[in-house]
Design an enzyme around this catalytic site. Structure first.
Site, PDB file in Angstrom:
ATOM      1  CE  LYS A  11      -3.674  -2.825   2.127  1.00 48.37           C
ATOM      2  NZ  LYS A  11      -4.862  -2.668   2.768  1.00 48.37           N
ATOM      3  CG  HIS A  95      -6.985  -2.809  -2.839  1.00 46.97           C
ATOM      4  ND1 HIS A  95      -7.463  -2.372  -1.498  1.00 46.97           N
ATOM      5  CD2 HIS A  95      -6.403  -4.024  -2.272  1.00 46.97           C
ATOM      6  CE1 HIS A  95      -7.138  -2.729  -0.470  1.00 46.97           C
ATOM      7  NE2 HIS A  95      -6.456  -3.818  -0.878  1.00 46.97           N
ATOM      8  N   GLY A 173      -7.616  -4.475   7.271  1.00 43.37           N
ATOM      9  CA  GLY A 173      -7.051  -3.630   8.148  1.00 43.37           C
ATOM     10  C   GLY A 173      -7.920  -3.521   9.505  1.00 43.37           C
TER      11      GLY A 173
HETATM   12  P1  13P Z   1      -4.440  -6.413   5.926  1.00 43.56           P
HETATM   13  O1  13P Z   1      -3.774  -7.554   5.566  1.00 43.56           O
HETATM   14  O2  13P Z   1      -3.867  -5.171   6.343  1.00 43.56           O
HETATM   15  O3  13P Z   1      -5.853  -6.427   6.259  1.00 43.56           O
HETATM   16  O4  13P Z   1      -4.769  -5.652   4.132  1.00 43.56           O
HETATM   17  C1  13P Z   1      -5.303  -6.712   3.134  1.00 43.56           C
HETATM   18  C2  13P Z   1      -5.094  -5.912   1.852  1.00 43.56           C
HETATM   19  O5  13P Z   1      -6.055  -5.118   1.492  1.00 43.56           O
HETATM   20  C3  13P Z   1      -4.328  -6.549   0.967  1.00 43.56           C
HETATM   21  O6  13P Z   1      -4.698  -5.933  -0.236  1.00 43.56           O
END
Ligand code: 13P
Length: 250
Positions: A11, A95, A173
């Site tokens: 990200k 995404h 998240g």
């Molecule tokens: P998390 O593993 O932080 O929940 O994020 C998942 C994600 O959005 C992967 O693209």
């Protein structure tokens, strides 16, 4: 057999130094014991340097986004050819953060998918329902609709270069994961939808990853499910030890 994949979506984290540091830590891990393709998705500005520093590592590089056009007056955007030219192999498309924060529509995502494939980039196409949709028991319909609108203009042979990532938005998240059973039932549904649209062979060949709060302590259980072919990892991919543990969960 389907390719098993663990991908780290970094990200908007890690500047150049931090990206190279994380890469170097990952290079020290011996992923050869896990029969898994390991992919990392740094931010645009670090793709080239990360690729240059892979050396003989088998780690593959993904971008987190792509523009649907070839070139031209699209200030601030990155074309498929630009990604290809710096060593990118995969692109993440659709995404939920792109869908929700940047209003990327199904129609736009369909165009991005076409553009990526035209340049021999493989796709990790993200789908997944929001919390209210799950509570209303609409999650099966939501993911089917996202597949139909975003991917089903592609031919069967094009689908060979598409990986699907099921990421329930309520699990991203948040520390809350889908249970292994919840992941299995929707992955199986996704595979059935693919079989109906294309054929059983395409459905059986397509890797379907789970994403949403995957951590070292829950990866094994989730990956053990028969229709879960790996994971798309956010937060835990920023720590080399955690990410490596997740990879080794296979
Ligand atoms: P998390 O593993 O932080 O929940 O994020 C998942 C994600 O959005 C992967 O693209």
């Amino acid at each position: 057999m389907r390719t098993q994949i663990v991908a780290g979506n970094w990200k908007m984290n890690c500047n150049l130094d931090e990206s190279l540091h994380l890469l170097n830590e990952l290079k020290l891990k011996d992923f050869s014991k896990a029969e898994v393709e390991v992919v990392i998705a740094p931010t645009f500005t670090n793709l080239y340097a990360v690729h240059q520093n892979l050396n003989d590592s088998s780690i593959k590089i993904s971008s987190q986004n792509i523009n649907e056009n070839e070139e031209g007056a699209y200030t601030g955007e990155i074309s498929p050819d630009m990604l290809k030219s710096v060593g990118v192999e995969y692109v993440i498309i659709g995404h939920s953060e792109r869908r929700a924060i940047y209003n990327e529509s199904d129609e736009l995502l369909a165009k991005k998918a076409t553009a990526a494939l035209k340049h021999d980039l493989k796709i990790m196409f993200c789908i997944g329902e929001m919390l209210d949709q799950r509570k209303a028991d609409k999650h099966f319909d939501v993911v089917k609709d996202q597949l139909e609108k975003g991917l089903f203009h592609l031919s069967a042979s094009e689908m060979e270069n598409v990986v699907i990532a099921y990421e329930p938005v309520w699990a991203i998240g948040t520390g809350e994961t889908a249970s292994p059973e919840q992941a299995q039932e929707i992955h199986e549904h996704i595979r059935n939808v693919l079989a109906k649209k294309y054929n059983q062979n395409i459905a059986d060949q397509t890797s379907i990853l789970y994403g949403g709060s995957v951590k070292p302590n829950n990866a094994k259980e989730i990956f053990a499910k028969k229709d879960v072919d790996g994971g798309l990892i956010g937060g835990a991919s920023l720590d080399a030890n955690s990410f490596a543990e997740i990879v080794m969960s296979f």
